[in-house]
Design a protein around this motif. Structure first.
Motif, PDB file in Angstrom:
ATOM      1  N   LYS A 136      15.074  26.645  33.942  1.00 15.18           N
ATOM      2  CA  LYS A 136      15.305  28.091  33.931  1.00 15.18           C
ATOM      3  C   LYS A 136      14.944  28.716  32.596  1.00 15.18           C
ATOM      4  O   LYS A 136      14.280  29.738  32.530  1.00 15.18           O
ATOM      5  N   ASP A 137      15.391  28.101  31.502  1.00 15.28           N
ATOM      6  CA  ASP A 137      15.075  28.617  30.174  1.00 15.28           C
ATOM      7  C   ASP A 137      15.312  27.496  29.166  1.00 15.28           C
ATOM      8  O   ASP A 137      15.617  26.366  29.540  1.00 15.28           O
ATOM      9  N   PHE A 138      15.179  27.822  27.875  1.00  9.86           N
ATOM     10  CA  PHE A 138      15.249  26.764  26.864  1.00  9.86           C
ATOM     11  C   PHE A 138      16.646  26.166  26.751  1.00  9.86           C
ATOM     12  O   PHE A 138      16.809  25.073  26.177  1.00  9.86           O
ATOM     13  N   ALA A 139      17.636  26.817  27.319  1.00 10.26           N
ATOM     14  CA  ALA A 139      18.979  26.240  27.307  1.00 10.26           C
ATOM     15  C   ALA A 139      19.043  24.904  28.040  1.00 10.26           C
ATOM     16  O   ALA A 139      19.971  24.104  27.835  1.00 10.26           O
ATOM     17  N   ASP A 140      18.046  24.635  28.895  1.00  9.05           N
ATOM     18  CA  ASP A 140      17.987  23.360  29.600  1.00  9.05           C
ATOM     19  C   ASP A 140      17.521  22.211  28.709  1.00  9.05           C
ATOM     20  O   ASP A 140      17.595  21.046  29.120  1.00  9.05           O
ATOM     21  N   ALA A 141      17.015  22.490  27.510  1.00 10.04           N
ATOM     22  CA  ALA A 141      16.377  21.463  26.692  1.00 10.04           C
ATOM     23  C   ALA A 141      17.264  20.245  26.422  1.00 10.04           C
ATOM     24  O   ALA A 141      16.803  19.106  26.584  1.00 10.04           O
ATOM     25  N   PRO A 142      18.527  20.411  26.012  1.00 14.37           N
ATOM     26  CA  PRO A 142      19.325  19.208  25.756  1.00 14.37           C
ATOM     27  C   PRO A 142      19.493  18.317  26.988  1.00 14.37           C
ATOM     28  O   PRO A 142      19.464  17.089  26.867  1.00 14.37           O
ATOM     29  N   ALA A 143      19.628  18.921  28.157  1.00 13.19           N
ATOM     30  CA  ALA A 143      19.792  18.123  29.377  1.00 13.19           C
ATOM     31  C   ALA A 143      18.512  17.352  29.693  1.00 13.19           C
ATOM     32  O   ALA A 143      18.556  16.170  30.075  1.00 13.19           O
ATOM     33  N   TYR A 144      17.360  17.996  29.533  1.00  8.76           N
ATOM     34  CA  TYR A 144      16.092  17.312  29.781  1.00  8.76           C
ATOM     35  C   TYR A 144      15.920  16.132  28.829  1.00  8.76           C
ATOM     36  O   TYR A 144      15.542  15.031  29.247  1.00  8.76           O
ATOM     37  N   VAL A 145      16.164  16.356  27.547  1.00  7.21           N
ATOM     38  CA  VAL A 145      15.973  15.285  26.561  1.00  7.21           C
ATOM     39  C   VAL A 145      16.957  14.149  26.818  1.00  7.21           C
ATOM     40  O   VAL A 145      16.594  12.960  26.739  1.00  7.21           O
ATOM     41  N   ALA A 146      18.200  14.476  27.151  1.00  3.07           N
ATOM     42  CA  ALA A 146      19.199  13.437  27.404  1.00  3.07           C
ATOM     43  C   ALA A 146      18.836  12.602  28.623  1.00  3.07           C
ATOM     44  O   ALA A 146      18.857  11.366  28.584  1.00  3.07           O
ATOM     45  N   CYS A 147      18.502  13.260  29.716  1.00  2.65           N
ATOM     46  CA  CYS A 147      18.195  12.526  30.951  1.00  2.65           C
ATOM     47  C   CYS A 147      16.894  11.743  30.825  1.00  2.65           C
ATOM     48  O   CYS A 147      16.837  10.559  31.188  1.00  2.65           O
ATOM     49  N   ASN A 148      15.863  12.384  30.318  1.00  2.66           N
ATOM     50  CA  ASN A 148      14.535  11.782  30.370  1.00  2.66           C
ATOM     51  C   ASN A 148      14.254  10.844  29.199  1.00  2.66           C
ATOM     52  O   ASN A 148      13.765   9.730  29.401  1.00  2.66           O
ATOM     53  N   ASP A 149      14.550  11.288  27.988  1.00  2.00           N
ATOM     54  CA  ASP A 149      14.154  10.496  26.826  1.00  2.00           C
ATOM     55  C   ASP A 149      15.234   9.518  26.378  1.00  2.00           C
ATOM     56  O   ASP A 149      14.964   8.334  26.171  1.00  2.00           O
ATOM     57  N   LEU A 150      16.474   9.990  26.244  1.00  2.00           N
ATOM     58  CA  LEU A 150      17.546   9.048  25.914  1.00  2.00           C
ATOM     59  C   LEU A 150      17.690   8.020  27.033  1.00  2.00           C
ATOM     60  O   LEU A 150      17.820   6.819  26.762  1.00  2.00           O
ATOM     61  N   GLY A 151      17.635   8.474  28.284  1.00  2.00           N
ATOM     62  CA  GLY A 151      17.748   7.536  29.393  1.00  2.00           C
ATOM     63  C   GLY A 151      16.663   6.473  29.365  1.00  2.00           C
ATOM     64  O   GLY A 151      16.920   5.288  29.592  1.00  2.00           O
TER      65      GLY A 151
END
Length: 353
Positions: free
Chosen positions: A81-96
């Motif tokens: 939706k907007d840049f507020a999603d960034a932490p969730a994307y990084v956590a799920c995709n990259d940290l995961g």
């Protein structure tokens, strides 16, 4: 071969599980069943199942017992939706992905097939009549507001012709999701060099098919259109509908995963290889909307002129490397796939916010 499928209860993951079983492999599923992707808990997959998050090393460690290879499908997908999603994307995709790879290194599992994405390229390949192959920058909001949707040659301002993008094209991620998908590839390459493992990133193009989620800002355009038709509403086509994409059926994407496992002898140990996964038959977004609406029985699409800043204009694949090196072939033609998808079941709406 015993194969762990992360995200194996999801849209693409469940088809990968089915394809693996059909080829005689033993799939095992690790899926957190997060509400954002699974608002209604799905039926247990036809495979060994463990409920757990790839960010949880203990859950991953348990899932890797006896495993020969990993098909890593778990991810947060879409533009968001907007840049507020960034932490969730990084956590799920990259940290995961980092936790998964570290645990694979510890467990001695040395084969990774990662669900990549064509979004790592940004815009596709363009050729200017005067200056040859060029790389247009991001489109300006002022141009989009004025209905000027085509990228321009950065040297002369002419309208370049779009073509097929190959795996050796420069990467240019244009949004947070794209950035996390590229980071996953870099992590996979670093893991392969460190462990002597074999890493493959399958850069999926626009995947569609039965079981696609509906009514969510994180789904692709095919899901938007199919969801609108299910509600009796006209699909709303952004820009002028002439955006070119490569729509590839989810069963063909699943087949690409099994093709990697079948072609292990030709893949480099200690290396990372990227493959485009596309149908090889590009169509415009408008053509896809009309095909779906026609197969569904209407209503007819409406071209709105709206846009999403961060979307690219044209991105279509050259998938010849995957065909040549691993013998993969797409089986579902555009007309056949859209006719099936127009009436296929969709997953329940994902929770947002």
């Amino acid at each position: 071969m015993r194969v762990l499928v992360t995200g194996g209860a999801g849209f693409i993951g469940s088809h990968v599980v089915a394809a693996l079983a059909a080829e005689g492999h033993e799939p095992v599923v690790l899926d957190a069943l997060l509400p954002a992707a699974h608002p209604v808990e799905p039926d247990p997959p036809d495979a060994g199942f463990l409920r757990g998050d790839v960010r949880d090393a203990e859950a991953v460690r348990a899932a890797l017992r006896g495993v020969d290879a990993v098909c890593h499908q778990a991810a947060m997908v879409g533009l968001g939706k907007d840049f507020a999603d960034a932490p969730a994307y990084v956590a799920c995709n990259d940290l995961g992905t980092a936790v998964l790879l570290a645990t694979m290194a510890e467990a001695g599992v040395r084969l990774l097939v990662q669900a990549g994405s064509m979004v790592v390229y940004g815009e596709g390949r363009y050729e200017c009549p005067e200056h040859g192959v060029v790389r247009p920058g991001p489109r300006a909001a002022a141009d989009l507001d004025a209905g000027r949707f085509e990228p321009r040659c950065p040297r002369c301002g002419a309208e370049p012709a779009p073509g097929l993008v190959a795996e050796d094209a420069p990467v240019d991620p244009r949004n947070v999701y794209a950035t996390t998908k590229l980071a996953q590839e870099h992590l996979a390459a670093a893991w392969a060099r460190s462990t002597g493992g074999t890493a493959v990133s399958l850069r999926y193009h626009n995947v569609y098919g039965p079981g696609m989620p509906r009514d969510t800002p994180y789904a692709g355009v095919a899901s938007y259109f199919r969801s609108a038709l299910a509600r009796g509403e006209a699909p709303r086509v952004f820009e002028d509908g002439a955006q070119r994409r490569d729509f590839v059926h989810v069963r063909d994407v699943a087949g690409a995963n099994t093709a990697v496992l079948a072609g292990l002898d030709g893949l480099p140990a200690g290396g990372h290889t990227a493959y485009n996964v596309g149908s090889g038959d590009p169509h415009t977004v408008g053509e896809m909307a009309w095909a779906l609406a026609g197969a569904h029985g209407g209503p007819e699409p409406v071209v709105t002129g709206e846009y999403r800043l961060g979307d690219v204009r044209h991105i279509t694949a050259d998938s010849s490397r995957l065909r040549r090196e691993l013998g993969w072939r797409p089986r579902v033609a555009f007309a056949e796939g859209m006719t099936e998808f127009a009436r296929a079941e969709q997953r329940a709406s994902a929770r947002v916010g």
